[in-house]
Design a protein around this motif. Structure first.
Motif, PDB file in Angstrom:
ATOM      1  N   ASP A  68     -15.800  24.625  37.017  1.00  0.00           N
ATOM      2  CA  ASP A  68     -15.797  26.088  37.110  1.00  0.00           C
ATOM      3  C   ASP A  68     -16.605  26.713  35.973  1.00  0.00           C
ATOM      4  N   GLY A  69     -16.560  26.066  34.807  1.00  0.00           N
ATOM      5  CA  GLY A  69     -17.298  26.590  33.654  1.00  0.00           C
ATOM      6  C   GLY A  69     -18.787  26.670  33.926  1.00  0.00           C
ATOM      7  N   THR A  70     -19.295  25.759  34.735  1.00  0.00           N
ATOM      8  CA  THR A  70     -20.732  25.778  35.047  1.00  0.00           C
ATOM      9  C   THR A  70     -21.051  26.931  36.002  1.00  0.00           C
ATOM     10  N   LEU A  97     -11.041  20.396  37.784  1.00  0.00           N
ATOM     11  CA  LEU A  97     -10.254  21.124  38.775  1.00  0.00           C
ATOM     12  C   LEU A  97     -11.137  21.657  39.909  1.00  0.00           C
ATOM     13  N   GLY A  98     -11.922  22.645  39.621  1.00  0.00           N
ATOM     14  CA  GLY A  98     -12.876  23.116  40.618  1.00  0.00           C
ATOM     15  C   GLY A  98     -12.336  24.108  41.622  1.00  0.00           C
ATOM     16  N   PHE A  99     -11.924  25.286  41.119  1.00  0.00           N
ATOM     17  CA  PHE A  99     -11.473  26.348  42.020  1.00  0.00           C
ATOM     18  C   PHE A  99     -12.663  27.038  42.682  1.00  0.00           C
ATOM     19  N   MET A 100     -13.788  26.981  42.001  1.00  0.00           N
ATOM     20  CA  MET A 100     -14.959  27.661  42.561  1.00  0.00           C
ATOM     21  C   MET A 100     -16.040  26.656  42.942  1.00  0.00           C
ATOM     22  N   THR A 101     -15.681  25.375  42.985  1.00  0.00           N
ATOM     23  CA  THR A 101     -16.690  24.343  43.270  1.00  0.00           C
ATOM     24  C   THR A 101     -16.264  23.516  44.494  1.00  0.00           C
ATOM     25  N   LEU A 148     -17.124  36.907  35.381  1.00  0.00           N
ATOM     26  CA  LEU A 148     -16.690  36.500  36.724  1.00  0.00           C
ATOM     27  C   LEU A 148     -15.190  36.216  36.729  1.00  0.00           C
ATOM     28  N   ASN A 149     -14.658  35.706  35.638  1.00  0.00           N
ATOM     29  CA  ASN A 149     -13.213  35.452  35.559  1.00  0.00           C
ATOM     30  C   ASN A 149     -12.474  36.631  34.941  1.00  0.00           C
ATOM     31  N   GLU A 150     -12.684  36.841  33.659  1.00  0.00           N
ATOM     32  CA  GLU A 150     -11.884  37.853  32.978  1.00  0.00           C
ATOM     33  C   GLU A 150     -12.455  38.226  31.614  1.00  0.00           C
ATOM     34  N   THR A 189     -10.233  38.948  40.794  1.00  0.00           N
ATOM     35  CA  THR A 189      -9.357  38.127  41.627  1.00  0.00           C
ATOM     36  C   THR A 189      -9.798  36.661  41.562  1.00  0.00           C
ATOM     37  N   SER A 190     -11.093  36.400  41.369  1.00  0.00           N
ATOM     38  CA  SER A 190     -11.514  35.001  41.197  1.00  0.00           C
ATOM     39  C   SER A 190     -10.877  34.395  39.956  1.00  0.00           C
ATOM     40  N   GLY A 191     -10.745  35.217  38.908  1.00  0.00           N
ATOM     41  CA  GLY A 191     -10.160  34.727  37.656  1.00  0.00           C
ATOM     42  C   GLY A 191      -8.638  34.635  37.716  1.00  0.00           C
ATOM     43  N   ALA A 215      -7.156  31.427  36.784  1.00  0.00           N
ATOM     44  CA  ALA A 215      -7.529  30.869  35.492  1.00  0.00           C
ATOM     45  C   ALA A 215      -6.546  31.351  34.409  1.00  0.00           C
ATOM     46  N   TYR A 216      -7.027  31.984  33.371  1.00  0.00           N
ATOM     47  CA  TYR A 216      -6.170  32.361  32.230  1.00  0.00           C
ATOM     48  C   TYR A 216      -5.036  33.298  32.673  1.00  0.00           C
ATOM     49  N   SER A 217      -5.345  34.218  33.559  1.00  0.00           N
ATOM     50  CA  SER A 217      -4.336  35.181  34.020  1.00  0.00           C
ATOM     51  C   SER A 217      -3.135  34.461  34.633  1.00  0.00           C
ATOM     52  N   LEU A 218      -3.415  33.408  35.374  1.00  0.00           N
ATOM     53  CA  LEU A 218      -2.333  32.622  35.984  1.00  0.00           C
ATOM     54  C   LEU A 218      -1.448  32.013  34.887  1.00  0.00           C
ATOM     55  N   ALA A 219      -2.122  31.472  33.858  1.00  0.00           N
ATOM     56  CA  ALA A 219      -1.366  30.842  32.771  1.00  0.00           C
ATOM     57  C   ALA A 219      -0.499  31.871  32.048  1.00  0.00           C
ATOM     58  N   ALA A 220      -0.901  33.150  32.075  1.00  0.00           N
ATOM     59  CA  ALA A 220      -0.133  34.191  31.402  1.00  0.00           C
ATOM     60  C   ALA A 220       0.871  34.853  32.347  1.00  0.00           C
ATOM     61  N   PHE A 253     -15.228  36.989  26.692  1.00  0.00           N
ATOM     62  CA  PHE A 253     -15.745  37.225  28.040  1.00  0.00           C
ATOM     63  C   PHE A 253     -15.907  35.881  28.743  1.00  0.00           C
ATOM     64  N   ASP A 254     -15.125  35.667  29.792  1.00  0.00           N
ATOM     65  CA  ASP A 254     -15.076  34.359  30.448  1.00  0.00           C
ATOM     66  C   ASP A 254     -14.887  33.251  29.407  1.00  0.00           C
ATOM     67  N   GLY A 255     -14.051  33.534  28.445  1.00  0.00           N
ATOM     68  CA  GLY A 255     -13.734  32.530  27.426  1.00  0.00           C
ATOM     69  C   GLY A 255     -14.822  32.332  26.390  1.00  0.00           C
ATOM     70  N   LYS A 256     -15.824  33.227  26.375  1.00  0.00           N
ATOM     71  CA  LYS A 256     -16.943  33.047  25.427  1.00  0.00           C
ATOM     72  C   LYS A 256     -17.260  34.372  24.718  1.00  0.00           C
TER      73      LYS A 256
HETATM   74  N1  LIG Z   1      -4.378  29.230  28.754  1.00  0.00           N
HETATM   75  C1  LIG Z   1      -5.341  29.101  29.655  1.00  0.00           C
HETATM   76  O1  LIG Z   1      -5.113  28.759  30.806  1.00  0.00           O
HETATM   77  C2  LIG Z   1      -6.719  29.449  29.254  1.00  0.00           C
HETATM   78  C3  LIG Z   1      -7.047  29.693  27.922  1.00  0.00           C
HETATM   79  C4  LIG Z   1      -8.371  30.005  27.632  1.00  0.00           C
HETATM   80  C5  LIG Z   1      -9.328  30.082  28.654  1.00  0.00           C
HETATM   81  N2  LIG Z   1      -8.974  29.825  29.915  1.00  0.00           N
HETATM   82  C6  LIG Z   1      -9.906  29.931  31.018  1.00  0.00           C
HETATM   83  O2  LIG Z   1     -11.061  29.184  30.825  1.00  0.00           O
HETATM   84  C7  LIG Z   1     -12.120  29.905  31.372  1.00  0.00           C
HETATM   85  C8  LIG Z   1     -13.418  29.372  30.860  1.00  0.00           C
HETATM   86  O3  LIG Z   1     -13.619  28.174  31.541  1.00  0.00           O
HETATM   87  P1  LIG Z   1     -14.540  27.048  30.929  1.00  0.00           P
HETATM   88  O4  LIG Z   1     -14.651  25.972  31.958  1.00  0.00           O
HETATM   89  O5  LIG Z   1     -15.767  27.646  30.375  1.00  0.00           O
HETATM   90  O6  LIG Z   1     -13.672  26.551  29.717  1.00  0.00           O
HETATM   91  P2  LIG Z   1     -12.892  25.181  29.549  1.00  0.00           P
HETATM   92  O7  LIG Z   1     -13.870  24.066  29.601  1.00  0.00           O
HETATM   93  O8  LIG Z   1     -12.024  25.349  28.371  1.00  0.00           O
HETATM   94  O9  LIG Z   1     -12.023  25.071  30.878  1.00  0.00           O
HETATM   95  C9  LIG Z   1     -10.931  25.885  31.142  1.00  0.00           C
HETATM   96  C10 LIG Z   1     -10.233  25.459  32.425  1.00  0.00           C
HETATM   97  O10 LIG Z   1     -10.075  26.615  33.220  1.00  0.00           O
HETATM   98  C11 LIG Z   1     -10.459  26.313  34.543  1.00  0.00           C
HETATM   99  N3  LIG Z   1     -10.992  27.484  35.207  1.00  0.00           N
HETATM  100  C12 LIG Z   1     -12.083  28.209  34.883  1.00  0.00           C
HETATM  101  N4  LIG Z   1     -12.265  29.191  35.781  1.00  0.00           N
HETATM  102  C13 LIG Z   1     -11.265  29.062  36.684  1.00  0.00           C
HETATM  103  C14 LIG Z   1     -10.906  29.780  37.839  1.00  0.00           C
HETATM  104  N5  LIG Z   1     -11.577  30.850  38.247  1.00  0.00           N
HETATM  105  N6  LIG Z   1      -9.819  29.393  38.533  1.00  0.00           N
HETATM  106  C15 LIG Z   1      -9.100  28.338  38.122  1.00  0.00           C
HETATM  107  N7  LIG Z   1      -9.386  27.625  37.044  1.00  0.00           N
HETATM  108  C16 LIG Z   1     -10.457  27.988  36.320  1.00  0.00           C
HETATM  109  C17 LIG Z   1     -11.502  25.264  34.421  1.00  0.00           C
HETATM  110  O11 LIG Z   1     -11.559  24.506  35.635  1.00  0.00           O
HETATM  111  C18 LIG Z   1     -11.001  24.447  33.263  1.00  0.00           C
HETATM  112  O12 LIG Z   1     -10.153  23.433  33.680  1.00  0.00           O
HETATM  113  C19 LIG Z   1     -11.842  31.320  30.975  1.00  0.00           C
HETATM  114  O13 LIG Z   1     -12.515  32.242  31.776  1.00  0.00           O
HETATM  115  C20 LIG Z   1     -10.348  31.373  31.114  1.00  0.00           C
HETATM  116  O14 LIG Z   1      -9.967  31.844  32.374  1.00  0.00           O
HETATM  117  C21 LIG Z   1      -7.691  29.509  30.243  1.00  0.00           C
END
Ligand SMILES: NC(=O)c1ccc[n+]([C@@H]2O[C@H](COP(=O)([O-])OP(=O)(O)OC[C@H]3O[C@@H](n4cnc5c(N)ncnc54)[C@H](O)[C@@H]3O)[C@@H](O)[C@H]2O)c1
Ligand SMILES: Nc1ncnc2c1ncn2[C@@H]1O[C@H](COP(=O)(O)OP(=O)(O)OP(=O)(O)O)[C@@H](O)[C@H]1O
Length: 526
Positions: A291-293, A316-320, A369-371, A407-409, A412-417, A468-471
């Motif tokens: 997904d990061g790519t 994982l690959g939610f978008m792949t 694209l995510n958050e 909604t794509s995100g 990702a982090y939003s789910l974890a929170a 922004f998208d974790g960066k």
């Molecule tokens: N606590 C957490 O869950 C947490 C913390 C920081 C960042 N993130 C997520 O990591 C993302 C950045 O991804 P990265 O690959 O560059 O960093 P990364 O390499 O640290 O990977 C983060 C993980 O998040 C997953 N991920 C990314 N986008 C996703 C999506 N839309 N749906 C489901 N899973 C998704 C990736 O598959 C990967 O396993 C951020 O946008 C953020 O959403 C999650």
């Protein structure tokens, strides 16, 4: 505070009623009730009037305590005044922006002038909508000038209608904002005969059908992965030899491919201007990674994004959705078309610096694209963020931070929170707190058309950090704000099957969502 109260009681004949907490109460309260001058004056008056029955030592201690109290009151009042001034400034900016938008709308929407609207409003008498709808709303037809009918036209109105009296007429409208982004909305509501009905759904599966042969593919690959490098070289060779496709790669990949013995010419760019023009040259983006790519690929495009075909080479690959081992068949299908796409909304984020509030040029918007996450970074204090949705106050976040997600995100982090998982085609913005220090702070989902403003107030104890998208972490000082709204440039990702099947598969396979052994039949029954 407790010691000043006990001191007061020691030196005073009467019970003391100096409620200092009232002035400090709820930092959310934007109305300042305490003036520093008044409070200082009151403290001294209190001192002069209070019958004293104690020693000089007590008096000295007491007057020191009162000075401290007066200083604290002054600081609170000054902080609130500054916050009020800031709020007023934001209101002014907002009104200015709204007025400018309004003007642009009026300019762009030649047929929808106020004049016309006025005339049409006065023609409530059974007037059919104009058949010529090529004005501001083009073929989409629904504009504020469509006046609803309150009776059936014709020589013989139905008697039953006249018996129940006239149905109140009304009309529905939305701004004809002159650009195409809002025009699909005509699908949602039918205006026939004043009965509101949802006509067509907006969320039909979108299909992409090529009208001419795609010729150029951009490869975006995960770095430092041997399997990705090998597959990339193989795919490039196959596309060039069997499909006669031009290939673009990032500059560092082009160097890698040069050292490879594949000897295939690929194109790249060497400056930002060329990079900005990529969307004009590229028909399709292929990503090899996780997904990061995909996030990385999207981040290269600040405007329109060509369709993305994402091959799964991550964990994982939610978008792949595409299996990399079957790349020939997958690419064949996509190059031929038609294929389903998911239009993934992005958020457009502006950082507004307090220090630069008088400057016209602000920092470049960042698309995610995510958050976008606003957190406390390395600070050990709670983040304190004031949140507004359009012109309404939403809440103050006191906790580790806040996630504003597409909604794509949502997976990702939003789910974890603790945020909900949302189908990527649902038009919404997720508002998810991170570890809020309050039991009742549940996540929200807001409609896609709102603008959110997250403000670090002047009385915040620390800075906040936006990522922004974790960066790209950016520090937000007290007074700075982040403004987010849905960008007009979504990321179209190709589906393996369709949006819904791919989404459900990703949550089943990626998260093992609701996986449970099925109960057997052998047991108690009704
Ligand atoms: N606590 C957490 O869950 C947490 C913390 C920081 C960042 N993130 C997520 O990591 C993302 C950045 O991804 P990265 O690959 O560059 O960093 P990364 O390499 O640290 O990977 C983060 C993980 O998040 C997953 N991920 C990314 N986008 C996703 C999506 N839309 N749906 C489901 N899973 C998704 C990736 O598959 C990967 O396993 C951020 O946008 C953020 O959403 C999650
Ligand atoms: N072309 C690129 N250039 C620079 N960085 C990249 C590029 N592609 C991906 N990245 C970064 O590499 C990191 C890892 O990528 P990715 O998420 O695709 O792989 P992964 O971590 O192996 O898979 P998953 O995310 O499924 O766990 C991400 O932070 C992403 O931003």
């Amino acid at each position: 505070m407790a010691s000043s109260r006990s001191l007061l009681e020691k030196v005073s004949d009467q019970p003391v009623n100096l409620d200092l907490t009232a002035s400090h109460q709820s930092e959310n309260d934007s109305i300042s009730t305490v003036s520093s001058v008044e409070s200082e004056k009151a403290a001294y008056e209190f001192l002069a009037q209070t019958p004293i029955k104690s020693t000089d030592k007590h008096l000295v201690e007491f007057s020191e305590a009162m000075r401290t109290v007066a200083k604290a009151l002054r600081q609170v009042a000054e902080g609130k005044a500054a916050a009020q001034a800031e709020a007023a400034e934001w209101k002014r900016k907002y009104e200015l922006e709204t007025a400018q938008k309004q003007q642009t709308r009026i300019k762009d929407c030649g047929t929808c002038t106020d004049d016309n609207l006025g005339k049409m409003a006065s023609q409530l008498s059974l007037e059919a909508p104009a058949s010529d709808q090529t004005g501001c709303c083009g073929n989409h037809g629904i504009c504020s000038h469509e006046v609803l009918q309150d009776e059936v036209p014709g020589p013989n109105p139905r008697p039953s209608l006249s018996m129940v009296g006239r149905k109140a007429s009304f009309r529905l409208s939305w701004g004809c904002n002159g650009n195409k982004n809002g025009q699909h909305k005509h699908d949602f509501v039918s205006f026939e005969k004043g009965d509101i009905t949802t006509a067509e759904r907006s969320s039909k599966q979108i299909l992409l059908k090529w009208e001419s042969r795609p010729q150029t593919v951009l490869f975006i690959t995960k770095p430092n992965s041997n399997s990705v490098r090998v597959l990339c070289a193989e795919m490039v060779r196959w596309l060039k030899e069997h499909k006669n496709i031009n290939v673009f790669v990032e500059p560092w990949v082009s160097k890698e491919l040069l050292t490879d013995d594949s000897n295939h010419t690929v194109q790249t760019w060497d400056n930002d201007d060329d990079k900005k023009m990529l969307h004009k040259k590229v028909d399709l983006i292929v990503t090899l990674g996780g997904d990061g790519t995909v996030l990385w690929a999207a981040s290269l495009f600040k405007g329109p994004v060509p369709p993305v075909v994402a091959f799964a080479m991550g964990s994982l690959g939610f978008m792949t959705p595409f299996p990399s081992e079957q790349y020939r068949g997958c690419l064949d299908n996509v190059l031929k078309g038609p294929f389903s796409i998911t239009l993934r909304n992005r958020l457009q984020c502006h950082v507004i610096r307090d220090a630069a509030k008088d400057e016209i040029v602000t920092e470049e918007p960042i698309l995610v694209l995510n958050e976008v996450t606003i957190d406390r970074g390395i600070s050990s204090y709670l983040t304190y963020l004031e949140c507004y949705c359009d012109s309404s106050f939403v809440t103050c976040v006191q906790g580790d931070g806040l996630i504003i997600s597409t909604t794509s995100g949502s997976t990702a982090y939003s789910l974890a929170a603790g945020g909900s998982m949302v189908h990527p085609q649902v038009p919404g913005i997720l508002f998810t707190p991170i570890c809020p220090h309050s039991l009742s702070f549940r996540p929200l989902i807001l409609p896609e058309y709102v603008t959110l403003r997250i403000q670090v107030p002047y009385n915040s104890r620390g800075h906040a950090w936006a990522s922004f998208d974790g960066k790209d972490r950016k520090q937000l000082a007290p007074g700075d704000a982040l403004i987010c709204s849905i960008s007009p440039w979504p990321v179209p990702t190709a589906c393996l099957v369709d949006s819904t099947t791919d989404f459900l598969r990703s949550i089943h396979e990626g998260l093992h969502w609701n996986l449970r052994k099925t109960q057997t039949l052998d047991g108690p029954r009704d």
